[in-house]
Motif scaffolding. Structure first.
Motif, mmCIF file in Angstrom:
data_model
loop_
_atom_site.group_PDB
_atom_site.id
_atom_site.type_symbol
_atom_site.label_atom_id
_atom_site.label_comp_id
_atom_site.label_asym_id
_atom_site.label_seq_id
_atom_site.Cartn_x
_atom_site.Cartn_y
_atom_site.Cartn_z
ATOM 1 N N UNK A 187 0.823 -1.215 0.000
ATOM 2 C CA UNK A 187 0.000 0.000 0.000
ATOM 3 C C UNK A 187 0.856 1.265 0.000
ATOM 4 N N UNK A 188 2.081 1.129 0.456
ATOM 5 C CA UNK A 188 3.008 2.266 0.480
ATOM 6 C C UNK A 188 3.870 2.204 -0.780
ATOM 7 N N UNK A 189 3.507 2.993 -1.769
ATOM 8 C CA UNK A 189 4.224 2.980 -3.040
ATOM 9 C C UNK A 189 5.599 3.604 -2.890
ATOM 10 N N UNK A 190 6.494 3.211 -3.795
ATOM 11 C CA UNK A 190 7.835 3.801 -3.788
ATOM 12 C C UNK A 190 7.738 5.322 -3.940
ATOM 13 N N UNK A 196 9.653 10.432 0.981
ATOM 14 C CA UNK A 196 9.845 9.422 2.022
ATOM 15 C C UNK A 196 10.176 10.100 3.354
ATOM 16 N N UNK A 197 10.992 11.145 3.337
ATOM 17 C CA UNK A 197 11.331 11.843 4.583
ATOM 18 C C UNK A 197 10.098 12.509 5.174
ATOM 19 N N UNK A 198 9.253 13.085 4.322
ATOM 20 C CA UNK A 198 8.030 13.720 4.824
ATOM 21 C C UNK A 198 7.140 12.699 5.541
ATOM 22 N N UNK A 199 7.066 11.451 5.001
ATOM 23 C CA UNK A 199 6.284 10.394 5.667
ATOM 24 C C UNK A 199 6.826 10.149 7.070
ATOM 25 N N UNK A 200 8.149 10.013 7.179
ATOM 26 C CA UNK A 200 8.755 9.751 8.490
ATOM 27 C C UNK A 200 8.504 10.917 9.458
ATOM 28 N N UNK A 201 8.675 12.128 8.992
ATOM 29 C CA UNK A 201 8.486 13.300 9.856
ATOM 30 C C UNK A 201 7.025 13.424 10.277
ATOM 31 N N UNK A 234 17.481 -2.356 -8.813
ATOM 32 C CA UNK A 234 17.478 -0.897 -8.645
ATOM 33 C C UNK A 234 16.148 -0.379 -8.116
ATOM 34 N N UNK A 235 15.118 -1.235 -8.054
ATOM 35 C CA UNK A 235 13.839 -0.860 -7.457
ATOM 36 C C UNK A 235 13.677 -1.419 -6.041
ATOM 37 N N UNK A 236 14.679 -2.132 -5.547
ATOM 38 C CA UNK A 236 14.551 -2.822 -4.254
ATOM 39 C C UNK A 236 15.278 -2.117 -3.113
ATOM 40 N N UNK A 301 11.642 2.969 1.955
ATOM 41 C CA UNK A 301 12.407 3.780 2.895
ATOM 42 C C UNK A 301 12.365 3.163 4.295
ATOM 43 N N UNK A 302 13.274 3.655 5.168
ATOM 44 C CA UNK A 302 13.327 3.248 6.564
ATOM 45 C C UNK A 302 13.283 4.494 7.449
ATOM 46 N N UNK A 303 12.288 4.513 8.362
ATOM 47 C CA UNK A 303 12.168 5.635 9.296
ATOM 48 C C UNK A 303 12.768 5.256 10.651
ATOM 49 N N UNK A 304 13.197 6.252 11.383
ATOM 50 C CA UNK A 304 13.752 6.044 12.723
ATOM 51 C C UNK A 304 13.171 7.101 13.658
ATOM 52 N N UNK A 305 12.890 6.667 14.889
ATOM 53 C CA UNK A 305 12.398 7.620 15.894
ATOM 54 C C UNK A 305 12.803 7.153 17.309
#
Length: 311
Positions: A187-190, A196-201, A234-236, A301-305
């Motif tokens: 459900x989370x498209x590339x 991607x950063x906006x999603x994490x923030x 290259x898409x992974x 992407x990978x988010x961290x918090x």
């Protein structure tokens, strides 16, 4: 002398008496006269007639011999012709037999070729089917290995999920004293790096800073387990919070710290096409898992918090 004369006289008288006693008749005289003429005629004609007669006999004999030779030659020639005719007839019969045998052999060869072609076609089909089944078996084996690996990863991930329930938001993983979110869902498209950063923030974090060996090994293990193998290499990839937008070649984390330890792949970063953002890619060698990429490229992407305080 008288005796002799007497003897002679007596003799003459005796001869004359005999002659007179056997004197021929007129018919006999005529016959003897004709015989005498014939004898004279034959005696006169004998030498030349005998020569001509001998020549004619010789000629006839030679001619007869020639005729006999010709007849013999013709007979031999006729026999040869007859033998040759019989030989030709026999040869024609043999040729007919050979032709019949050849036609039968050709027919059998044609049928054998058809059968061979059919068998070859069936063999080729069986070969293709075997190759197909072999590929399916390999695919099944590969899928089995992936499922086994994912199962092992889930088992290893269970403690982190359990701890995440205490320290992290739902869907986040607790490891190395931090909460991480891996955008694995379909459900989370590339997305590009900035999206991607906006999603994490938006969820209270930022793109992950992989600034220790422990963090990197833990993260690359999850990336290797959960990446979509159907995607091209290259898409992974997964965006991390590393870039060199301020100065080319000077890579910094989002908190401004310069990159100390790196895990670039061979030949990376190469800045092909203005590649200013870093991504982590699934690789069997975890120490060669980073590539630089264009920030507009769409990836996971990978988010961290920071984790919540435990109650």
């Amino acid at each position: 002398m008288e005796d002799g004369e007497d003897f002679g006289g007596v003799s003459d008288r005796s001869y004359n008496k005999l002659v007179s006693q056997e004197e021929p008749t007129p018919e006999e005289q005529e016959f003897f006269a004709n015989q005498g003429k014939q004898k004279v005629s034959m005696s006169l004609m004998r030498p030349e007639s005998s020569c001509n007669h001998y020549q004619r006999l010789t000629f006839l004999a030679v001619f007869a011999i020639i005729l006999l030779a010709v007849d013999i030659g013709l007979g031999v020639h006729y026999n040869k012709l007859t033998s040759g005719q019989r030989f030709l007839t026999d040869m024609n019969n043999e040729l007919d037999k050979l032709q019949t045998s050849y036609n039968a052999a050709t027919q059998r060869k044609t049928e054998a070729n058809k059968l061979l072609a059919k068998e070859t076609s069936e063999q080729q089909l069986a070969k293709w089917e075997l190759e197909h089944q072999s590929r399916k078996i390999k695919d099944y084996a590969k899928l089995t290995d992936e499922i086994r690996l994912q199962t092992a990863g889930l088992k290893a991930h269970m403690p982190m999920i359990k701890e995440g329930c205490r320290h992290c938001l739902p869907g986040w993983t607790f490891m190395c004293s931090r909460c991480y979110f891996f955008a694995l869902s379909d459900d989370l498209l590339n997305r590009p790096w900035h999206a991607a950063r906006q999603f994490c923030m938006k969820h209270g974090g930022d793109l992950a800073a992989v600034d220790t060996r422990e963090k990197h090994l833990a993260m690359i293990e999850l990336v290797n387990i959960y990446h979509d193998s159907s995607r091209s290499f290259y898409q992974s990839g997964f965006w991390i919070g590393l870039r060199d937008v301020e100065q080319e070649g000077t890579w910094k984390w989002l908190d401004g710290k310069r990159l100390a330890g790196s895990y670039w792949n061979d030949g990376e970063p190469n800045n092909q096409g203005n590649e200013d953002c870093a991504a982590m890619y699934p690789r069997s060698n975890p120490f060669k898992s980073w590539n630089d990429a264009s920030c507009t490229h769409a990836l996971k992407w990978v988010c961290e918090m920071t984790p919540n305080t435990a109650s």
